[in-house]
Design an enzyme around this catalytic site. Structure first.
Site, short mmCIF file in Angstrom:
data_model
loop_
_atom_site.label_atom_id
_atom_site.label_comp_id
_atom_site.label_asym_id
_atom_site.label_seq_id
_atom_site.Cartn_x
_atom_site.Cartn_y
_atom_site.Cartn_z
N HIS A 1 -4.64 -0.58 -2.62
CA HIS A 1 -4.62 0.93 -1.52
C HIS A 1 -6.32 0.78 -1.06
O HIS A 1 -7.19 0.75 -1.44
CB HIS A 1 -5.18 1.95 -2.16
CG HIS A 1 -3.47 2.65 -2.24
ND1 HIS A 1 -2.78 3.47 -3.10
CD2 HIS A 1 -1.84 2.28 -1.05
CE1 HIS A 1 -1.72 3.91 -2.77
NE2 HIS A 1 -1.33 2.99 -1.83
N CYS B 1 -7.63 9.73 -5.37
CA CYS B 1 -6.10 9.66 -5.33
C CYS B 1 -5.56 10.87 -5.65
O CYS B 1 -4.73 11.03 -5.70
CB CYS B 1 -5.85 8.66 -6.44
SG CYS B 1 -6.08 6.40 -6.21
#
Ligand code: NAD
Length: 704
Positions: A171, A267
């Site tokens: 990511h 996150c």
């Protein structure tokens, strides 16, 4: 300096059901069921505490069966009161989508959902610049390239696509963290070269810090920027020093449990008060480029389609299958049409170049004409010239497909559209005013079918047989094919070097010449010098070839051989004078077999026959190779590579070398008909000559 902290709003999710229950990123591998819930709770609580000191934190209810719901960064991308809901690539995480949707809707957000065929993982992959109105978007592992267009249009924001290439940083928020004031910390090696260049162009050097791999693997870039403080798992003193200089307070808070699932501070949170910075971004428009390509042939049984797809992805593009018709039977052809997408015209051109080389055709509504550029200087091609491959090639000119003549690799296609001819020329042979194919439009290549091991044709390559047996099987095939070629008066070229003399292979080569198997010989000075030394003195570089011992005074032999030939103005002169009476060069002269000796920097003499003008030598090699069906490339890397470059597909190359790397490198130079044989060349020639004699019932001189 970072701006003063403002009351930011974040979304978090308590880790009540957090665990590693599946493996969808490299961090998760081997960590199933290894997380300790009480520790995860403590680490999350510590982060939550830091956050509530500096911002408002909202919570989404944890749910059983969706362990990664805790990573709220992936819920979606918020801008004002709008959110683009994530559509996860992995089915394991798709189960989170309805829970996040429900939360956003019940909290007054306008929710936009992604089209079902485009993956997008929210603020995991899409990060707003904190200084200018710009969205950085990571793609490659989770988010699809097509998300750039969709997100850009939906939010009316400029999107900068960055391709992620290291799976550990799957990511964008694991390796890239835009900070208040336009600062940036990022790990460059997580991105492809183009993305690295873009970042360098768009963020001034004094405002970006490239973190070390050590920082990157400790999730230092997965940091939360509260405006004045940076919350992160851990970092080196170098990074801390930089952040402090920029005016941030660094707060470390351990995330070890969550790192086992591939996430850390950032996150675990989603910023809910995203507002666009007022400053407009410096113009950078990603020009999504698209073209349709198609191909017809044996796409499935030779794995070509899979190769095409891998190649597009590997080069940073994406594709959509527009049409696919599979052949019904083994020998039927299949047809595929793909829409290839890239983030710039340049990238698309690079991808198309590779696709055209393996046989795909670029379409554009009705058939696109080949584009032609004019040569404005002798020996110089237009900059975007098309470079040829070894495969038969057609160009589409004035509504007609024309087959190129003189096929070889690394040439340019000169088109005469009045006479409908397309001729492949070397760059140095281009003449001012000639028109040359540029770009990739209107080009059609016919790649050869890949080797088919099942048919047994190349079965000796299989690892199931011993290496000696493999050589024997290879020799059987080669001998049989040489006999077929000779029967139909076809041509076989021999390319060899002095090793053939040192290893005792010359006698066998002489037999092949006498029997009419060799149509031309392409080599260098050394082959002739050592062959003649052997014929005159029985030595090769002073070594007695029968006994394998060094002969007294033998070091002079090769110079004497050269001297003798020079006295007779060349090899033919020495043969005619009765001085040279045996050996390969003698047989070539006697049997009127043409040979070309190309010079090199290490040549002694050279012999008068050796061409020291290399352009002329290349020309004569190419001339001799015309119409050749098979090339025996025996123990010479230099001349074999030279020959390989000028040979079109369809010519079988037998590449014999004692060094596996050389044999395979030669055989891999493009032609699928090439066969590498790893063995001693003397042994190979002995076996080959015996096999031909055995199969043809002929004696050494070609008589039955
Ligand atoms: P090269 O390095 O290009 O190729 C030699 C190849 O032979 C290597 O790949 C090696 O792995 C392979 N080899 C070695 N032993 C082998 C064996 N027993 N069986 C099978 N393969 C074996 O060298 P080259 O083609 O010999 O020479 C390069 C150039 O230098 C040529 O132009 C040649 O004419 C010139 N040269 C000139 C002289 C001279 O004039 N005296 C001497 C040597 C080379």
């Amino acid at each position: 300096m970072a701006s003063k902290a403002q009351k930011n709003r974040f979304l978090m999710c308590p880790p009540e059901f957090f665990a590693v229950e599946y493996e969808i990123n490299p961090w998760m591998e081997g960590n199933r069921e290894r997380t300790v819930l009480s520790q995860a709770r403590d680490q999350w609580a510590a982060l939550h505490h830091h956050m509530t000191q500096r911002a408002e934190v909202e919570l989404v209810t944890p749910r059983q069966g969706v362990p990664d719901l805790v990573f709220t960064a992936n819920a979606g991308l918020v801008l004002g009161k709008e959110v683009i809901l994530s559509h996860f690539r992995h089915p394991e995480r798709q189960a989170e989508e309805p829970y996040f949707k429900e939360w956003f809707e019940s909290n007054g957000f306008k929710v936009t959902e992604m089209p079902s065929d485009i993956f997008f993982e929210g603020a995991g992959d899409a990060l707003f610049d904190r200084d200018v109105d710009r969205l950085w978007l990571g793609y490659g592992w989770r988010t699809s390239l097509e998300a750039c267009d969709f997100v850009g249009r939906t939010l009316n924001v400029e999107v900068v696509p960055l391709r992620l290439v290291d799976e550990r940083f799957y990511h964008l928020d694991t390796c890239f963290c835009p900070l208040t004031g336009g600062f940036l910390i990022y790990y460059p090696n997580a991105f492809d070269a183009r993305a690295q260049r873009l970042i360098e162009e768009l963020v001034p050097a004094e405002k970006r810090f490239a973190v070390s791999e050590r920082d990157a693997v400790h999730f230092a870039c997965n940091a939360i920027d509260t405006g004045s403080a940076i919350l992160m798992n851990n970092c080196t003193v170098e990074l801390e020093r930089c952040l402090t200089q920029w005016g941030f307070e660094v707060i470390r808070t351990s995330m070890s449990e969550f790192m086992m699932a591939g996430g850390a501070c950032k996150c675990l949170s989603l910023r809910l008060n995203e507002n666009r910075p007022e400053r407009r971004a410096q113009a950078h428009k990603p020009e999504m480029a698209r073209r349709t390509v198609s191909m017809e042939g044996h796409l499935l049984d030779n794995g070509l389609l899979a190769r095409v797809m891998d190649l597009i992805i590997h080069m940073g593009g994406n594709f959509e299958v527009l049409e696919f018709r599979a052949g019904q039977r083994r020998d039927d052809k299949s047809i595929v049409r793909l829409l290839v997408t890239a983030i710039s015209n340049d990238q698309l051109e690079t991808i198309l170049a590779r696709l055209v080389d393996i046989g795909m055709q670029v379409e554009e509504g009705s058939q696109q004409e080949a584009r032609l550029g004019v040569v404005d200087k002798d020996g110089v091609a237009p900059d975007d010239f098309y470079a040829t491959t070894i495969f038969p090639t057609d160009v589409f000119v004035r509504g007609r497909w024309i087959r190129c003549t003189g096929q070889r690799m690394d040439g340019m296609i000169v088109v005469d559209d009045q006479h409908f001819t397309a001729t492949i020329k070397l760059m140095r042979d281009l003449r001012r005013g000639e028109r040359v194919v540029v770009g990739h439009d209107g080009i059609r290549i016919h790649p050869k079918k890949e080797k088919n091991a099942e048919k047994g044709e190349f079965s000796f390559m299989s690892s199931a047989v011993s290496s000696e047996r493999r050589v024997e099987i290879a020799v059987e095939h080669v001998a049989w094919e040489m006999m077929q070629i000779r029967k139909r008066n076809g041509r076989i070229a021999l390319v060899t070097g002095p090793v053939a003399v040192h290893t005792g292979g010359i006698e066998y080569l002489c037999r092949l010449v006498r029997k009419g198997y060799i149509s031309t010989v392409l080599s260098g000075n050394a082959l002739a010098v050592h062959d003649i030394e052997r014929a005159l003195y029985g030595t090769s570089l002073g070594v007695d070839l029968k006994r394998g011992t060094v002969v007294h005074g033998g070091h002079r032999h090769h110079l004497s051989a050269i001297n003798t030939i020079r006295r007779h103005d060349g090899i033919r002169g020495a043969v005619e004078a009765g001085v040279l009476k045996s050996g390969l060069m003698y047989e070539l002269v006697k049997n009127n077999i043409p040979y070309v000796l190309a010079g090199s920097i290490r040549d002694d003499g050279p012999l008068p026959d050796t061409l020291m003008d290399l352009v002329e030598a290349q020309r004569q090699y190419a001339q001799q190779l015309q119409g050749v069906e098979m090339i025996l490339m025996l123990s010479t890397m230099l001349h074999s590579i030279g020959v390989g470059n000028m040979t079109p597909a369809g010519v079988k190359m037998i590449c014999v070398d004692i060094n596996t790397a050389v044999a395979t490198k030669l055989a891999d130079r493009g032609s699928v008909e090439s066969v590498p044989v790893v063995t001693d060349v003397g042994l190979f020639l002995n076996l080959l000559s015996s096999k031909i004699e055995e199969l043809s019932l002929e004696g050494p001189n070609g008589k039955a």
